[in-house]
Design an enzyme around this catalytic site. Sequence first.
Site, PDB file in Angstrom:
ATOM      1  N   GLN A  42      -5.981   2.147  -8.000  1.00 11.62           N
ATOM      2  CA  GLN A  42      -5.313   3.314  -7.420  1.00 11.62           C
ATOM      3  C   GLN A  42      -4.926   3.043  -5.981  1.00 11.62           C
ATOM      4  O   GLN A  42      -3.842   3.439  -5.532  1.00 11.62           O
ATOM      5  CB  GLN A  42      -6.229   4.533  -7.492  1.00 11.62           C
ATOM      6  CG  GLN A  42      -5.615   5.799  -6.918  1.00 11.62           C
ATOM      7  CD  GLN A  42      -4.430   6.292  -7.741  1.00 11.62           C
ATOM      8  OE1 GLN A  42      -4.565   6.525  -8.932  1.00 11.62           O
ATOM      9  NE2 GLN A  42      -3.270   6.450  -7.104  1.00 11.62           N
TER      10      GLN A  42
ATOM     11  N   ARG B 291     -12.606   0.910 -17.382  1.00  8.78           N
ATOM     12  CA  ARG B 291     -12.736   2.187 -16.659  1.00  8.78           C
ATOM     13  C   ARG B 291     -14.074   2.777 -17.092  1.00  8.78           C
ATOM     14  O   ARG B 291     -14.234   3.216 -18.227  1.00  8.78           O
ATOM     15  CB  ARG B 291     -11.580   3.114 -17.029  1.00  8.78           C
ATOM     16  CG  ARG B 291     -11.604   4.500 -16.375  1.00  8.78           C
ATOM     17  CD  ARG B 291     -10.401   5.295 -16.852  1.00  8.78           C
ATOM     18  NE  ARG B 291     -10.445   6.695 -16.492  1.00  8.78           N
ATOM     19  CZ  ARG B 291      -9.918   7.219 -15.384  1.00  8.78           C
ATOM     20  NH1 ARG B 291      -9.298   6.430 -14.550  1.00  8.78           N
ATOM     21  NH2 ARG B 291      -9.988   8.508 -15.146  1.00  8.78           N
TER      22      ARG B 291
ATOM     23  N   CYS C  85      -4.366  11.166  -6.141  1.00  8.26           N
ATOM     24  CA  CYS C  85      -4.421  10.285  -7.315  1.00  8.26           C
ATOM     25  C   CYS C  85      -4.310  11.042  -8.629  1.00  8.26           C
ATOM     26  O   CYS C  85      -4.119  10.408  -9.678  1.00  8.26           O
ATOM     27  CB  CYS C  85      -5.693   9.442  -7.268  1.00  8.26           C
ATOM     28  SG  CYS C  85      -7.229  10.384  -7.319  1.00  8.26           S
TER      29      CYS C  85
ATOM     30  N   HIS D 182     -12.104   2.637  -6.759  1.00  7.13           N
ATOM     31  CA  HIS D 182     -10.890   2.845  -7.555  1.00  7.13           C
ATOM     32  C   HIS D 182      -9.801   1.922  -6.989  1.00  7.13           C
ATOM     33  O   HIS D 182      -8.780   2.391  -6.480  1.00  7.13           O
ATOM     34  CB  HIS D 182     -10.471   4.305  -7.475  1.00  7.13           C
ATOM     35  CG  HIS D 182      -9.596   4.755  -8.612  1.00  7.13           C
ATOM     36  ND1 HIS D 182      -9.072   3.886  -9.551  1.00  7.13           N
ATOM     37  CD2 HIS D 182      -9.170   6.004  -8.958  1.00  7.13           C
ATOM     38  CE1 HIS D 182      -8.351   4.579 -10.413  1.00  7.13           C
ATOM     39  NE2 HIS D 182      -8.396   5.853 -10.088  1.00  7.13           N
TER      40      HIS D 182
ATOM     41  N   ARG E 149       1.128   2.934 -10.135  1.00 11.17           N
ATOM     42  CA  ARG E 149      -0.036   2.336 -10.790  1.00 11.17           C
ATOM     43  C   ARG E 149       0.420   1.168 -11.675  1.00 11.17           C
ATOM     44  O   ARG E 149      -0.222   0.119 -11.722  1.00 11.17           O
ATOM     45  CB  ARG E 149      -0.776   3.382 -11.634  1.00 11.17           C
ATOM     46  CG  ARG E 149      -1.574   4.408 -10.846  1.00 11.17           C
ATOM     47  CD  ARG E 149      -2.850   3.819 -10.257  1.00 11.17           C
ATOM     48  NE  ARG E 149      -3.737   3.273 -11.270  1.00 11.17           N
ATOM     49  CZ  ARG E 149      -4.649   3.997 -11.947  1.00 11.17           C
ATOM     50  NH1 ARG E 149      -4.784   5.289 -11.682  1.00 11.17           N
ATOM     51  NH2 ARG E 149      -5.437   3.427 -12.838  1.00 11.17           N
TER      52      ARG E 149
ATOM     53  N   ASP F 211      -8.324  14.364  -2.943  1.00 14.05           N
ATOM     54  CA  ASP F 211      -8.699  14.132  -4.338  1.00 14.05           C
ATOM     55  C   ASP F 211      -9.418  15.383  -4.810  1.00 14.05           C
ATOM     56  O   ASP F 211      -9.811  16.239  -3.994  1.00 14.05           O
ATOM     57  CB  ASP F 211      -9.605  12.886  -4.423  1.00 14.05           C
ATOM     58  CG  ASP F 211      -9.860  12.435  -5.862  1.00 14.05           C
ATOM     59  OD1 ASP F 211      -9.216  12.971  -6.790  1.00 14.05           O
ATOM     60  OD2 ASP F 211     -10.720  11.559  -6.058  1.00 14.05           O
TER      61      ASP F 211
END
Length: 312
Positions: free
Chosen positions: A131, A101, A264, A128, A292, A224
């Site tokens: 996700q 990440r 998310c 991402h 996830r 988001d």
Amino acid sequence: MNRHFLRDDDLSPAEQAEVLALAADMKRAPYDHRPLAGPLTVATIYDKPTLRTQASFSSGIAELGGHSMLVDGRLAGIGERESVADVARVLGRQAAAIVWRTFAQAAIEDLARHAGVPVVNALTDDFHPCQLLADLLTLQEHTGALAGRTVGFVGDGACNMGNSWVLAGATAGMHVRIGAPTGYEPDATVVERAREVAAGTGGSVTLTADAREAVADADAVVTDTWVSMGKEEEAAARTEVFSPYAVTTELFAHAAPDAILLHCLPAYRGKEVAAEVIDGPRSLVWDEAENRRHAQKAVLTWLLEREGSGHE
């Protein structure tokens, strides 16, 4: 040759469907798949703040029978004290797979070139993809088949979630509408690639500055945070620009009657999403957060099976 999961179109439409089916199976029977039994180690590197990513990878790797090696990217000095290539070679000799990440997409692609084991993108500034697997799994649980479904993403379309939605949605044969202010659309090359994929899956990608148009009759409304990590100094300006794209009760009412909300997280109630929407009955954000784990277990297993290093 190693297979990696660095961006959403690293999986073909058939492979994406296969991973989602495996994720659903793993959710029903969490301990039936043990490719990391031994235990094998998965190196998990975190350069950015994390809650869901670290928690879901740690618990998921444990359920696969493995051990999660936590690597603090700042202490390791990746790209400063040690080159990305050297870090890749070291961790590739210690772990069955590497999860990272981080910030730059180019850095994780450099890591993948030198690791010798599968590498999974747990978030970069550009994509991402883990996700998105969780989002698609959540939507699939709610609607059944993904192909032909419509999703409206509103807000900052230029963020990693915007890029990943157009790629992953197109791969799934969905109609992806991005409702974002001019100048905040997904990367043009990503949109072009997504439209190429959509031409083969029956999906589509639409960009609009009209939030209502983006969510009209959509099966899912997605948003988001307006202030992604690294954009904190732009918070005031971004709040002004994105305010018309807030998922309020009024905006959500333009979606399909049984539409779901996806976010998310972390969420900022009263900004990109109203509290009554994210805490309402059509919000599936907690299923999405749980998924996830299942989605990441599936993609790790899928990659290890092709690597030949995992064993059932």
